[in-house]
Design a protein around this motif. Structure first.
Motif, short mmCIF file in Angstrom:
data_model
loop_
_atom_site.label_atom_id
_atom_site.label_comp_id
_atom_site.label_asym_id
_atom_site.label_seq_id
_atom_site.Cartn_x
_atom_site.Cartn_y
_atom_site.Cartn_z
N PHE A 33 0.82 -1.22 0.00
CA PHE A 33 0.00 0.00 0.00
C PHE A 33 0.85 1.26 0.00
CE2 PHE A 33 -2.30 3.42 2.12
CZ PHE A 33 -3.36 3.55 1.23
N ASP A 34 1.91 1.31 0.82
CA ASP A 34 2.72 2.52 0.89
C ASP A 34 3.39 2.83 -0.45
OD1 ASP A 34 4.21 0.21 1.43
OD2 ASP A 34 5.76 1.32 2.50
N GLU A 35 3.85 1.79 -1.15
CA GLU A 35 4.48 2.02 -2.45
C GLU A 35 3.45 2.47 -3.50
OE1 GLU A 35 5.50 -1.38 -1.33
OE2 GLU A 35 7.60 -1.03 -0.86
N ILE A 36 2.30 1.82 -3.48
CA ILE A 36 1.25 2.17 -4.43
C ILE A 36 0.77 3.60 -4.20
CG2 ILE A 36 -1.12 1.66 -5.13
CD1 ILE A 36 -0.45 -1.32 -4.50
N ALA A 37 0.56 3.95 -2.94
CA ALA A 37 0.09 5.30 -2.61
C ALA A 37 1.12 6.35 -3.03
CB ALA A 37 -0.20 5.40 -1.12
N SER A 38 2.38 6.09 -2.74
CA SER A 38 3.44 7.02 -3.11
C SER A 38 3.51 7.21 -4.62
CB SER A 38 4.78 6.50 -2.58
OG SER A 38 5.83 7.32 -3.00
N LEU A 39 3.46 6.09 -5.35
CA LEU A 39 3.51 6.14 -6.81
C LEU A 39 2.30 6.89 -7.38
CD1 LEU A 39 5.15 5.14 -9.26
CD2 LEU A 39 3.76 3.08 -9.22
N ALA A 40 1.12 6.61 -6.86
CA ALA A 40 -0.11 7.25 -7.36
C ALA A 40 -0.11 8.75 -7.12
CB ALA A 40 -1.33 6.60 -6.72
N VAL A 41 0.28 9.17 -5.94
CA VAL A 41 0.30 10.60 -5.62
C VAL A 41 1.30 11.34 -6.49
CG1 VAL A 41 0.90 12.27 -3.81
CG2 VAL A 41 -0.57 10.33 -3.27
N THR A 42 2.50 10.77 -6.62
CA THR A 42 3.53 11.40 -7.44
C THR A 42 3.11 11.46 -8.91
OG1 THR A 42 5.26 10.69 -5.92
CG2 THR A 42 5.95 11.28 -8.15
N TYR A 43 2.58 10.35 -9.42
CA TYR A 43 2.15 10.31 -10.82
C TYR A 43 1.09 11.39 -11.09
CZ TYR A 43 0.56 8.50 -15.28
OH TYR A 43 0.24 8.37 -16.61
N LYS A 44 0.13 11.49 -10.18
CA LYS A 44 -0.94 12.49 -10.37
C LYS A 44 -0.37 13.91 -10.36
CE LYS A 44 -5.44 13.89 -8.84
NZ LYS A 44 -6.63 13.55 -8.14
N LYS A 45 0.61 14.14 -9.51
CA LYS A 45 1.18 15.48 -9.40
C LYS A 45 2.01 15.87 -10.63
CE LYS A 45 3.78 18.50 -6.38
NZ LYS A 45 3.26 19.66 -7.03
N VAL A 46 2.72 14.92 -11.23
CA VAL A 46 3.64 15.28 -12.31
C VAL A 46 3.21 14.81 -13.70
CG1 VAL A 46 5.60 15.39 -10.73
CG2 VAL A 46 5.16 13.29 -12.01
N CYS A 47 2.04 14.19 -13.81
CA CYS A 47 1.62 13.65 -15.11
C CYS A 47 1.50 14.73 -16.19
CB CYS A 47 0.35 12.82 -14.98
SG CYS A 47 -1.12 13.77 -14.57
N LYS A 48 1.35 15.98 -15.78
CA LYS A 48 1.28 17.07 -16.75
C LYS A 48 2.58 17.21 -17.55
CE LYS A 48 2.70 20.36 -13.21
NZ LYS A 48 2.92 19.35 -12.18
N ASN A 49 3.66 16.64 -17.03
CA ASN A 49 4.96 16.70 -17.70
C ASN A 49 5.20 15.53 -18.65
OD1 ASN A 49 5.86 19.07 -16.28
ND2 ASN A 49 6.11 17.78 -14.49
N ILE A 50 4.26 14.60 -18.76
CA ILE A 50 4.44 13.46 -19.65
C ILE A 50 4.11 13.90 -21.08
CG2 ILE A 50 3.65 11.13 -20.26
CD1 ILE A 50 2.98 10.75 -17.27
N THR A 51 5.10 13.82 -21.93
CA THR A 51 4.93 14.24 -23.33
C THR A 51 4.66 13.01 -24.20
OG1 THR A 51 7.28 13.96 -23.83
CG2 THR A 51 6.58 16.12 -22.99
N PRO A 52 4.15 13.21 -25.41
CA PRO A 52 3.98 12.08 -26.32
C PRO A 52 5.31 11.36 -26.61
CG PRO A 52 2.74 13.97 -27.12
CD PRO A 52 3.56 14.44 -25.94
#
Length: 121
Positions: free
Chosen positions: A77-96
């Motif tokens: 759970f701790d790894e999944i939560a950490s990954l999900a929060v970080t992904y949501k915060k920085v996904c705007k930087n994912i380019t094609p």
């Protein structure tokens, strides 16, 4: 504005990510690789790079707050939560381009993957 020093050993982190990703499979590897390439992008803000670095390090290094071996479901759970929060915060930087690079790597690592379900009678 003062430039931040490059203190991240990207090569060592990449090696650990490769080991982790190949063990966990394509679906789990995808967000991890996306985060890695966002972190290595010149256009990603330093603050986001440090957030991604801390998340990826926690995920691939042998340090756990909740031990997955002792607590099988809760331990992840701790790894999944950490990954999900970080992904949501920085996904705007994912380019094609980053998405294509990740898919190419995943296709090489997991050649048996098919996005289609095969139905046999």
């Amino acid at each position: 504005m003062m430039e931040r020093p490059n203190t991240i050993n990207f090569s060592a982190l990449w090696d650990r990510i490769c080991e982790y990703a190949k063990k966990t499979g394509r679906a789990t590897a995808r967000p991890v690789l996306l985060l890695y390439f966002v972190m290595t992008s010149d256009s990603t803000p330093w603050k986001d790079k440090m957030l991604i670095f801390s998340t990826l390090s926690y995920l691939v290094l042998p340090i756990d707050i909740l031990d997955a071996k002792k607590l099988p479901i809760i331990g992840w759970f701790d790894e999944i939560a950490s990954l999900a929060v970080t992904y949501k915060k920085v996904c705007k930087n994912i380019t094609p381009e980053i998405e294509m690079k990740v898919e190419d790597i995943l296709d090489r690592w997991f050649p048996e993957y098919t996005p289609y379900e095969l139905i046999t009678d």
